[in-house]
Every structure is written in structure tokens, then in C-alpha cells.
Design an enzyme around this catalytic site. Structure first.
Site, PDB file in Angstrom:
ATOM      1  N   HIS A  22      -9.359  -4.023  -2.793  1.00  0.00           N
ATOM      2  CA  HIS A  22     -10.107  -5.209  -2.348  1.00  0.00           C
ATOM      3  C   HIS A  22     -11.533  -5.148  -2.874  1.00  0.00           C
ATOM      4  O   HIS A  22     -12.110  -6.159  -3.265  1.00  0.00           O
ATOM      5  CB  HIS A  22     -10.156  -5.276  -0.818  1.00  0.00           C
ATOM      6  CG  HIS A  22      -8.961  -5.926  -0.195  1.00  0.00           C
ATOM      7  ND1 HIS A  22      -8.424  -7.095  -0.669  1.00  0.00           N
ATOM      8  CD2 HIS A  22      -8.212  -5.590   0.875  1.00  0.00           C
ATOM      9  CE1 HIS A  22      -7.385  -7.434   0.087  1.00  0.00           C
ATOM     10  NE2 HIS A  22      -7.234  -6.525   1.030  1.00  0.00           N
ATOM     11  N   GLU A  32      -7.558  -0.826   0.290  1.00  0.00           N
ATOM     12  CA  GLU A  32      -8.914  -1.278   0.614  1.00  0.00           C
ATOM     13  C   GLU A  32      -9.836  -1.149  -0.598  1.00  0.00           C
ATOM     14  O   GLU A  32     -10.660  -2.027  -0.856  1.00  0.00           O
ATOM     15  CB  GLU A  32      -9.480  -0.481   1.801  1.00  0.00           C
ATOM     16  CG  GLU A  32      -8.692  -0.628   3.102  1.00  0.00           C
ATOM     17  CD  GLU A  32      -8.449  -2.070   3.497  1.00  0.00           C
ATOM     18  OE1 GLU A  32      -9.224  -2.952   3.075  1.00  0.00           O
ATOM     19  OE2 GLU A  32      -7.467  -2.328   4.207  1.00  0.00           O
ATOM     20  N   GLU A  53      -3.650 -10.167  -0.410  1.00  0.00           N
ATOM     21  CA  GLU A  53      -3.043  -8.970   0.171  1.00  0.00           C
ATOM     22  C   GLU A  53      -1.970  -8.407  -0.763  1.00  0.00           C
ATOM     23  O   GLU A  53      -1.918  -7.210  -1.004  1.00  0.00           O
ATOM     24  CB  GLU A  53      -2.446  -9.289   1.545  1.00  0.00           C
ATOM     25  CG  GLU A  53      -3.492  -9.651   2.591  1.00  0.00           C
ATOM     26  CD  GLU A  53      -4.535  -8.565   2.781  1.00  0.00           C
ATOM     27  OE1 GLU A  53      -4.166  -7.379   2.807  1.00  0.00           O
ATOM     28  OE2 GLU A  53      -5.724  -8.898   2.870  1.00  0.00           O
TER      29      GLU A  53
END
Lengths: 187, 297
Positions: free
Chosen positions: B148, B145, B227
Site C-alpha cells: 500500500h 501494508e 486490496e
């Protein structure tokens, strides 16, 4: 004649710009390693503060582990008294302390009462947290140091580094056990 | 190889975003043509709506997305010390400021990140992930995360979310016109001259019907490749592929989420609805592929 002057001025401006950006880049990278070290330092101090609490909690439950507890307190005091600039030695003692703390955590398996103690659980999380932060800050330190060292050792940075007496930063050694974890590199 | 992938991803992102924006304008044009007698009015309306919406979302995406997914913010380490500490660790090693931390009450393990840039970012995890994952696995997920956030994927997905929302608003406007009648096409006699207009009308209607579908396709295409990238750069932070591998396996074996919002499903680390539709609509590459790539590292 005028053209020649313009060209000379442009070259001078270009060279000055290059000089400034290279120099600033080096200073920035070095500051990153210092920043990473101060992260480590904060966590080492935090751990030193937590250890007395841990020992007083463990003492009541694990009377037969006097030797382990004494070893931990000895290393902790050694770290407290360590001169601030002795990084390699500090990390070497810190790594040993990490190992001893692991064996104290493992004690909870043979002393169920200790494991059930809420205070012990809280201290375990706090200490795990500092241990992880030390490990990650060390990783950050070493990757920042690599970046800095690459800058001052490759051409033309090395010329500038020589002129300003930038010294290579020594890497912090990773404990042998952690090396077993697969290391990934993206270079 | 990773850097090539990043560059390729950036190029693709630009194309998809341009296409996405063009789709918004085309739908606006279709509505203008069908109901306002003027294609340009529709296009302008769509452009203004899209820009306003993107700006609103960028300035406030964290709160909007968190509310859509029923996430509750935790403010300090006391409630979930291990989660808080892990986020701190990953933010430190990723060299970003500490993001806001949210919990979604849901037994299915999952997580996502949102925001605009590393200074305005947030991560959310489900209560299920806290129960099922050990520390190493949770570290892998949080590192994913945080990646990201570092890769600015959060800004991209925020923009994609805003564009999808604009498309559904436009289609709603179109539907209203359709049922209640606007300044209708049929009154426009002088321009109504036969075959070409019928084709234009059919095309416009088709655009309005298929627009939302194309929007979700674009959103999914944007998120899929990212991803893999977040997996890889997450492992660069933890230096421990096993943690993320085990986490992904545990997540894939679990039941679908209840609390997730459908339009933000692309944000999650793994498809929260365990999509059963065709792969075209998958927001995430299959877990087996991701695990295989991680094993190669």
C-alpha cells in the site's frame, strides 16, 4: 541550409541525451545490486558475531550435540576468513551454515530447559532475523541483477555496455529447500 | 495482467477523485444557495476548505489517523522484536525507508498503513494480530501494508479521508444554518420566482442529506480494488502466497474490532467491523475472493 544545421544539432542533442540516460540507468541498476550485496554482507557479519553467544548458551544444555556445534563453529570461521570478493563461495557456505543453525534451533524441542532459557529465545529471534534478512537481501540482489543484466544484454544497451565494459552480474544461488516454496513472477 | 490492473486502477482513481471533489463543491454550492443567497460563495468556501484540509492531512496524516485509531508508536525492536524485524525485512525488499511502527491494543487481528509517501509512512497492527499469527502470516500482512505504501495507496486514502471530513463539516455548517437561520432564501424576493426554485431547493437539501452517504461510497470504491492489488504485490515481496492466505483466513474468522475508527475502516487490511450492511458499502472485497485470487498465483 539552416534547417539542416538545426536538424543535425537536434539529432546530436537527442543522441547525447539517450546516451547519458542509458549509461546512468545502467550504473544505477548496478549500484542497486551492490547495495543489496552490502545488505547481505552486513547480516553475514552480524550472524558471525551472534554464533559464539549461541554456542556458549547451548553448550550448557546440550552436551551430547558436540558434533553439530563443532560443525557450526567450523563453518562460521570459514566465513570469517573468506575473501570479500568470493560471493558464490560465501553464499554456498552460508547456506550450509543456515541448515546447521536450523538443526540447533530444532534442539530446543528435545531440551526443554534450553527452550525455556530467555537468552536462547532472544538469540533465536536475532538469528531468525538475520537469516530472513539474508534471504530477502538475496532476493533483492537477484531481482536487481536481473534488471541490470537485461539492460546490458538488450539492444541498444548492449552496444553501450560493450563500450564501457559492463559485465553481467552472476546470480546468487538459492538453497534447494527454499526453491520448494512457490515462486511468483509478474513478468 | 498485474500491470494492466495497475493502469486500470489509476484511471479509475482519477475518475473517483474528480467525482469526489465535485461532490464537495456541489454540497458547498447547495449550502451557498440555501443559506447565503449565493451558490458561488458556497462553492468557494467548499473548495478552500477542501484544499486546506487536504494539505493539513497530507502533512500530518500519520499522527491524525494513528490518534483516531488509538495506536501507540513503538520506537525500537525491544518491545516487539519479531514485528519490528519483519517490518524491516519488508521495507528492505520493497526498497522503501523503514516506516514508523504502531500497535493498536485490540484483540481482533487487523493491520493498516497510512501516511503520504514512502518517506512519510507508518504501519499499525493490533495486539491481536501479534498473538494469533505466526511469522510467515505476519510477513504476508506486513508485505500487503508495505505494498500500500509503495503503490501510494496511502496518499489516496488520506485525500479521501480529508474529502469525507470536509463533506461532514459542510453538512454541519448547513445544519447550523438550517436551525439558526442564515441570510435566508425567503428574504430574497426578486429571484424567488416559482417552480424552478422549489426544484433547486429540494435538490440542494437532498444533496446535503445524501452527501455523506455518497462520500462513504466513494471512499469504499477507492479502497476495494486496491486490496487485490496490495495482496498481489505483497506476495511479490514475500514470494509466499500461503502466508497471506492463512493470515486472511485467520483474520476473517475473528471478532470485530473495538478500537478502530469508523472513518478509517477503509484503511485496514480487512474490514474491522465485519460489515453486515450491503456490499455497496464494503470497503474490502470478500476474503474468499481474495484467497481465491491468491491461490491462482
Amino acid at each position: 541550409m539552416l534547417w539542416l544545421i538545426v536538424i543535425v544539432i537536434l539529432l546530436a542533442v537527442g543522441a547525447a541525451g539517450f546516451y547519458i540516460s542509458t549509461y546512468n540507468g545502467m550504473v544505477k541498476s548496478r549500484n542497486w545490486t551492490e547495495e543489496a550485496w552490502s545488505q547481505i554482507d552486513v547480516q553475514l557479519k552480524r550472524r558471525n558475531d551472534l554464533i559464539p553467544n549461541l554456542l556458549s548458551t547451548v553448550k550448557g544444555y546440550a552436551k551430547h550435540e558436540q558434533e553439530t556445534l563443532e560443525k557450526v563453529i567450523k563453518m562460521r570461521n570459514q566465513l570469517v576468513e573468506m575473501p570479500a570478493d568470493n560471493r558464490q563461495e560465501t553464499m554456498a557456505v552460508s547456506n550450509q551454515l543456515t541448515d546447521s543453525l536450523k538443526s540447533i534451533f530444532a534442539l530446543s524441542e528435545s531440551y526443554p530447559d534450553l527452550k525455556a532459557n530467555a537468552e536462547f529465545g532472544k538469540l533465536m529471534e536475532e538469528l531468525t532475523n538475520t537469516e530472513n534478512k539474508i534471504a530477502y537481501a538475496r532476493q533483492l540482489f537477484n531481482s536487481s541483477a536481473t534488471r541490470f543484466n537485461n539492460k546490458i544484454e538488450t539492444f541498444p544497451g548492449n552496444v553501450l555496455a560493450g563500450a564501457h565494459n559492463f559485465q553481467k552480474v552472476a546470480y546468487l544461488e538459492t538453497p534447494t529447500e527454499e526453491k520448494a516454496v512457490p515462486k511468483v513472477s509478474f513478468d | 495482467m498485474l500491470y494492466e490492473q495497475i493502469a486500470q486502477n489509476k484511471r479509475k482513481t482519477v475518475y473517483v477523485l474528480i467525482g469526489f471533489f465535485a461532490l464537495v463543491l456541489a454540497i458547498g454550492g447547495a449550502i451557498g444557495y440555501l443559506f447565503m443567497n449565493n451558490m458561488l460563495t458556497g462553492v468557494t468556501l467548499a473548495a478552500v476548505l477542501a484544499i486546506v484540509y487536504i494539505l493539513i492531512m497530507i502533512s500530518n496524516s500519520t499522527n491524525v489517523v494513528m490518534q483516531m485509531n488509538h495506536a501507540v508508536e513503538i520506537k525500537d525492536a525491544n518491545q516487539y522484536p519479531d514485528l519490528w524485524h519483519i517490518v524491516e525485512d519488508m521495507a528492505m525488499v520493497g526498497q522503501i525507508p523503514m516506516p514508523r511502527v504502531f500497535i493498536v491494543e485490540d484483540d481482533s487481528p487487523n493491520a493498516f498503513a497510512t501516511g503520504n509517501d514512502p518517506q512519510h509512512a507508518a504501519v499499525a497492527v493490533t495486539s491481536g494480530i501479534m498473538q494469533r499469527l505466526n511469522r510467515e502470516e505476519l510477513e504476508g500482512v506486513i508485505a500487503h501494508e508495505v505494498s500500500h505504501i509503495r503503490n501510494y495507496d496511502i496518499r489516496l486514502s488520506t485525500i479521501a479521508l480529508a474529502l469525507s471530513a470536509v463533506i461532514s463539516i459542510l453538512v454541519n455548517i448547513g445544519n447550523n444554518f438550517f436551525w439558526w437561520g442564515g441570510a435566508g432564501r425567503d428574504r430574497d424576493d426578486d429571484r424567488d420566482n416559482g417552480g424552478s426554485n422549489v426544484i433547486a431547493m429540494v435538490f440542494s437539501i437532498l444533496l446535503m442529506i445524501l452527501g455523506p452517504l455518497a462520500a462513504s461510497l466513494a471512499q469504499m470504491a477507492l479502497s476495494r480494488n486496491r486490496e487485490y492489488l496490495a495482496d498481489a504485490s505483497g506476495v511479490e515481496l514475500t514470494r509466499n502466497p500461503e502466508g497471506l492466505i492463512n493470515a486472511l483466513l485467520k483474520i476473517s474468522e475473528s471478532e470485530p474490532m473495538q478500537a478502530a475508527d469508523p472513518s478509517s475502516s477503509a484503511l485496514y487490511i480487512s474490514d474491522p467491523f465485519k460489515g453486515k450492511a450491503s456490499h455497496l458499502f464494503d470497503s474490502h472485497p470478500p476474503i474468499e475472493d481474495r484467497v481465491a485470487k491468491l491461490r491462482e498465483m
